[in-house]
Design a protein around this motif. Structure first.
Motif, short mmCIF file in Angstrom:
data_model
loop_
_atom_site.label_atom_id
_atom_site.label_comp_id
_atom_site.label_asym_id
_atom_site.label_seq_id
_atom_site.Cartn_x
_atom_site.Cartn_y
_atom_site.Cartn_z
N THR A 119 0.83 -1.20 0.00
CA THR A 119 0.00 0.00 0.00
C THR A 119 0.86 1.25 0.00
N MET A 120 0.61 2.11 -0.97
CA MET A 120 1.26 3.42 -1.04
C MET A 120 0.51 4.38 -0.13
N HIS A 121 1.23 5.29 0.48
CA HIS A 121 0.61 6.35 1.29
C HIS A 121 1.21 7.67 0.83
N PHE A 122 0.36 8.59 0.39
CA PHE A 122 0.81 9.92 0.00
C PHE A 122 -0.30 10.92 0.28
N ASP A 123 0.08 12.18 0.38
CA ASP A 123 -0.89 13.26 0.58
C ASP A 123 -0.99 14.08 -0.68
N ILE A 124 -2.20 14.47 -1.02
CA ILE A 124 -2.44 15.41 -2.12
C ILE A 124 -2.75 16.75 -1.47
N LEU A 125 -1.95 17.77 -1.75
CA LEU A 125 -2.16 19.10 -1.19
C LEU A 125 -2.76 19.99 -2.27
N VAL A 126 -3.87 20.65 -1.94
CA VAL A 126 -4.56 21.54 -2.88
C VAL A 126 -4.97 22.80 -2.14
N PRO A 127 -5.29 23.89 -2.87
CA PRO A 127 -5.79 25.08 -2.19
C PRO A 127 -7.03 24.73 -1.35
N GLU A 165 4.49 25.57 -6.29
CA GLU A 165 4.08 24.46 -7.15
C GLU A 165 2.56 24.34 -7.21
N ILE A 166 1.87 24.55 -6.10
CA ILE A 166 0.41 24.50 -6.10
C ILE A 166 -0.15 25.60 -6.99
N ARG A 167 0.41 26.78 -6.95
CA ARG A 167 -0.05 27.88 -7.81
C ARG A 167 0.19 27.56 -9.29
N THR A 168 1.29 26.88 -9.58
CA THR A 168 1.64 26.56 -10.97
C THR A 168 0.88 25.35 -11.49
N LYS A 169 0.88 24.27 -10.71
CA LYS A 169 0.37 22.97 -11.15
C LYS A 169 -1.04 22.67 -10.65
N GLY A 170 -1.45 23.33 -9.56
CA GLY A 170 -2.77 23.08 -8.99
C GLY A 170 -2.75 22.18 -7.77
N TYR A 171 -1.65 21.44 -7.60
CA TYR A 171 -1.54 20.50 -6.48
C TYR A 171 -0.08 20.20 -6.18
N TYR A 172 0.14 19.52 -5.07
CA TYR A 172 1.48 19.07 -4.68
C TYR A 172 1.30 17.72 -4.00
N ILE A 173 2.22 16.80 -4.28
CA ILE A 173 2.18 15.47 -3.68
C ILE A 173 3.28 15.34 -2.63
N VAL A 174 2.92 14.83 -1.46
CA VAL A 174 3.90 14.50 -0.42
C VAL A 174 3.92 12.98 -0.33
#
Length: 87
Positions: free
Chosen positions: A17-25, A72-81
């Motif tokens: 199982t992968m665990h990651f966070d999606i960060l968005v505005p 990166e969120i402003r440019t791409k819309g999201y960021y992954i951790v």
């Protein structure tokens, strides 16, 4: 910038199982769009994974972020951790 953290767990083809966070505005509440960001990220992996739905990805909390993440969120819309088993 205040962002929303979406806690995500997706099974890889090898059963891990992968665990990651999606960060968005924080204003972004469209789950379909957030899930599509997760799918874009999963598409960059060299291994296959399961589907990303509300069963795998859930809103967790709101927080502030560092400047480079905000950019990166402003440019791409999201960021992954990446948290666990993402490589």
């Amino acid at each position: 910038m205040k962002i929303a953290v979406w806690d995500t767990y997706v099974e890889r083809e090898d059963g891990i199982t992968m665990h990651f966070d999606i960060l968005v505005p924080k204003e972004l509440t469209d789950e379909g769009r957030i899930f599509s960001y997760g799918q874009q990220y999963l598409g960059t992996k060299t291994f296959k994974t399961g589907t990303l739905t509300s069963n795998e990805c859930r809103f967790c909390h709101i927080q502030s972020v560092q400047t480079e993440v905000e950019d990166e969120i402003r440019t791409k819309g999201y960021y992954i951790v990446e948290m666990e088993n993402c490589s």
